[in-house]
Design an enzyme around this catalytic site. Structure first.
Site, PDB file in Angstrom:
ATOM      1  NE  ARG A 264      -1.756   2.685  36.646  1.00  0.00           N
ATOM      2  CZ  ARG A 264      -1.563   3.565  37.603  1.00  0.00           C
ATOM      3  NH1 ARG A 264      -2.514   4.436  37.906  1.00  0.00           N
ATOM      4  NH2 ARG A 264      -0.433   3.571  38.279  1.00  0.00           N
TER       5      ARG A 264
ATOM      6  CE1 TYR B 147       4.677  -0.682  26.230  1.00  0.00           C
ATOM      7  CE2 TYR B 147       5.436   1.449  27.064  1.00  0.00           C
ATOM      8  CZ  TYR B 147       4.850   0.213  27.276  1.00  0.00           C
ATOM      9  OH  TYR B 147       4.459  -0.148  28.536  1.00  0.00           O
TER      10      TYR B 147
ATOM     11  NE  ARG C  62      -0.659   0.820  40.029  1.00  0.00           N
ATOM     12  CZ  ARG C  62      -1.759   0.078  39.926  1.00  0.00           C
ATOM     13  NH1 ARG C  62      -2.419  -0.295  41.003  1.00  0.00           N
ATOM     14  NH2 ARG C  62      -2.202  -0.297  38.735  1.00  0.00           N
TER      15      ARG C  62
ATOM     16  CB  CYS D  42       0.927  -3.600  42.980  1.00  0.00           C
ATOM     17  SG  CYS D  42       0.675  -2.463  41.593  1.00  0.00           S
TER      18      CYS D  42
ATOM     19  CB  CYS E 199      -1.792  -3.858  39.240  1.00  0.00           C
ATOM     20  SG  CYS E 199      -0.419  -3.761  38.094  1.00  0.00           S
TER      21      CYS E 199
ATOM     22  CB  CYS F 298       3.165  -6.546  39.322  1.00  0.00           C
ATOM     23  SG  CYS F 298       2.488  -5.234  40.375  1.00  0.00           S
TER      24      CYS F 298
ATOM     25  CE  LYS G 107       5.346   0.961  38.818  1.00  0.00           C
ATOM     26  NZ  LYS G 107       4.800  -0.383  38.598  1.00  0.00           N
TER      27      LYS G 107
ATOM     28  CD  GLU H 247      11.990   2.143  47.824  1.00  0.00           C
ATOM     29  OE1 GLU H 247      12.242   0.940  47.655  1.00  0.00           O
ATOM     30  OE2 GLU H 247      10.954   2.539  48.408  1.00  0.00           O
TER      31      GLU H 247
ATOM     32  CB  SER I 116       2.188   3.657  28.630  1.00  0.00           C
ATOM     33  OG  SER I 116       1.816   4.131  29.918  1.00  0.00           O
TER      34      SER I 116
ATOM     35  CE  LYS J 255       6.706   1.608  35.151  1.00  0.00           C
ATOM     36  NZ  LYS J 255       5.936   0.477  35.520  1.00  0.00           N
TER      37      LYS J 255
HETATM   38  C1  PBG Z   1       2.764  -2.563  37.320  1.00  0.00           C
HETATM   39  C2  PBG Z   1       3.343  -1.873  36.156  1.00  0.00           C
HETATM   40  C3  PBG Z   1       2.950  -0.638  35.611  1.00  0.00           C
HETATM   41  C4  PBG Z   1       3.772  -0.409  34.511  1.00  0.00           C
HETATM   42  C5  PBG Z   1       4.646  -1.475  34.403  1.00  0.00           C
HETATM   43  N1  PBG Z   1       4.381  -2.378  35.444  1.00  0.00           N
HETATM   44  C6  PBG Z   1       1.841   0.273  35.913  1.00  0.00           C
HETATM   45  C7  PBG Z   1       1.488   0.770  37.224  1.00  0.00           C
HETATM   46  O1  PBG Z   1       2.294   0.855  38.142  1.00  0.00           O
HETATM   47  O2  PBG Z   1       0.295   1.103  37.339  1.00  0.00           O
HETATM   48  C8  PBG Z   1       3.691   0.818  33.648  1.00  0.00           C
HETATM   49  C9  PBG Z   1       4.375   0.772  32.348  1.00  0.00           C
HETATM   50  C10 PBG Z   1       3.988   1.864  31.425  1.00  0.00           C
HETATM   51  O3  PBG Z   1       3.305   2.841  31.774  1.00  0.00           O
HETATM   52  O4  PBG Z   1       4.399   1.749  30.256  1.00  0.00           O
HETATM   53  N2  PBG Z   1       2.602  -3.921  37.107  1.00  0.00           N
END
Ligand code: PBG
Length: 338
Positions: free
Chosen positions: A217, A327, A229, A138, A130, A128, A207, A246, A288, A261
């Site tokens: 982030r 995690y 996004r 992204c 970002c 990605c 996603k 998708e 996260s 996700k």
């Molecule tokens: C984008 C990406 C994100 C996460 C994994 N890959 C964040 C986003 O879309 O802003 C989030 C993972 C998480 O929150 O643990 N590269």
């Protein structure tokens, strides 16, 4: 067989509590079993030396420099965790995220460290932009149409470059997360064109945009500098059929593994994707915010982290995920051993 074609028994001859009396019997009758090998552990790598910087909103999760990464991956490998998911934080960001497709980029350097320190460890890379762009989106930003948005097709070309660069540096699998249309096809074509036909793609297929990525982030330093996004990630209230569409597109373009996700607020989508596409391995990302909520409550003594984390990941697997990105991967590996 439907429940109408045979008797499920009736009280008092049948007593359902009988199966719950003995811990061994509860284990013998389980339908969902967690194991460390089904987990992927996300890692955040940055430049410098001796850096092991804890993410304030994600206790127990760190940004690591390459020397610390080396120690970390040895430990992860020893614990029998299924693999790692690498995120890079470059020293310098620019409009196109050039570090992400440079031979000396942070992820490329990380892969060389991982493959030296723990050659048997399975290494997946997040593909990605970002974390690498100065605007935090992204993909490539385009203003030529009078509106500011990520230019889908210009981004595809760079995604192909990034994936090839990761694979050449040692990535075992690449995982595009930007929700660009055609991203899987573009990456497959680029990999195949570079004779990397053996490298699988795990697509972040469904996603959803929302608040659950907040702590990430901070970890990845990838907050968008303007806007959000929502023009590329899915709407949380979208018809579930859109998530299936998708996913179907990604499979048609060559995705080897698909992903939903976040996981927790989207377990219906996990279940639906798993039922609709049997035989396609399904990953779910326990993101996260899902981790931070539990950590925060546990720190106050409000809930038992081990019990709740185990329950959450069990729920994700029960819903149909074959791979869980979490995690808690290291903790779970330890807890499952104990
Ligand atoms: C984008 C990406 C994100 C996460 C994994 N890959 C964040 C986003 O879309 O802003 C989030 C993972 C998480 O929150 O643990 N590269």
């Amino acid at each position: 067989m439907s429940s109408e074609s045979y008797s499920l028994g009736a009280f008092p001859t049948t007593r359902l509590r009988r199966l719950r009396q003995h811990p061994r019997l509860r284990e013998l009758t389980r339908g969902t079993r967690l194991h460390a090998g089904q987990l992927l552990y996300p890692l955040f790598v940055r430049g410098g030396k001796g850096v092991r910087q804890e993410i304030s909103s994600m206790p127990g999760v760190f940004q690591l420099s390459l020397d610390e990464l080396e120690k970390e991956v040895r430990e992860v490998a020893e614990l029998g965790v299924g693999g790692i998911l690498l995120f890079g934080i470059p020293d310098e960001k620019d409009p196109t995220g050039a570090d992400s497709f440079s031979d000396d980029g942070i992820v490329q350097q990380s892969l060389r460290v991982v493959k030296r320190a723990a050659p048997q460890l399975y290494a997946v890379t997040d593909v990605c932009f970002c974390e690498y762009t100065d605007h935090g989106h992204c993909g490539v930003i385009d203003q030529s149409t009078g509106r500011t948005d990520v230019n889908n097709d210009a981004t595809l070309e760079l995604l192909g470059k990034q994936a090839v660069s990761h694979a050449r540096a040692g990535a075992d699998m690449v995982a595009p997360s930007g929700m660009m249309d055609g991203m899987v096809g573009a990456i497959r074509k680029a990999l195949d064109g570079a004779s990397l036909t053996h490298v699988p793609i795990m697509a972040y297929s469904a996603k959803f945009a929302g608040g659950f990525y907040g702590p990430f982030r901070e970890a990845a330093e990838s907050t968008p500098q303007f806007g959000d996004r929502r023009s590329y990630q899915m709407d949380c209230a979208a018809d579930p059929g859109q998530a299936l569409r998708e996913t179907a597109f990604d499979i048609a373009e060559g995705a080897d593994v698909v992903m939903v996700k976040p996981a927790l607020a989207y377990l219906d989508i996990v279940a639906e994707v798993s039922r609709t596409f049997p035989g396609v391995p399904l990953a779910a990302y326990n993101v996260s915010g899902e981790y931070s909520m539990v950590k925060a409550a546990a720190a106050r003594g409000w809930i038992d982290e081990r019990a709740v984390a185990t329950e959450i990941v069990t729920g994700i697997v029960r819903a149909g995920a074959t791979i869980v990105i979490t995690y808690w991967a290291k903790d779970l590996a330890r807890w499952l051993k104990a």
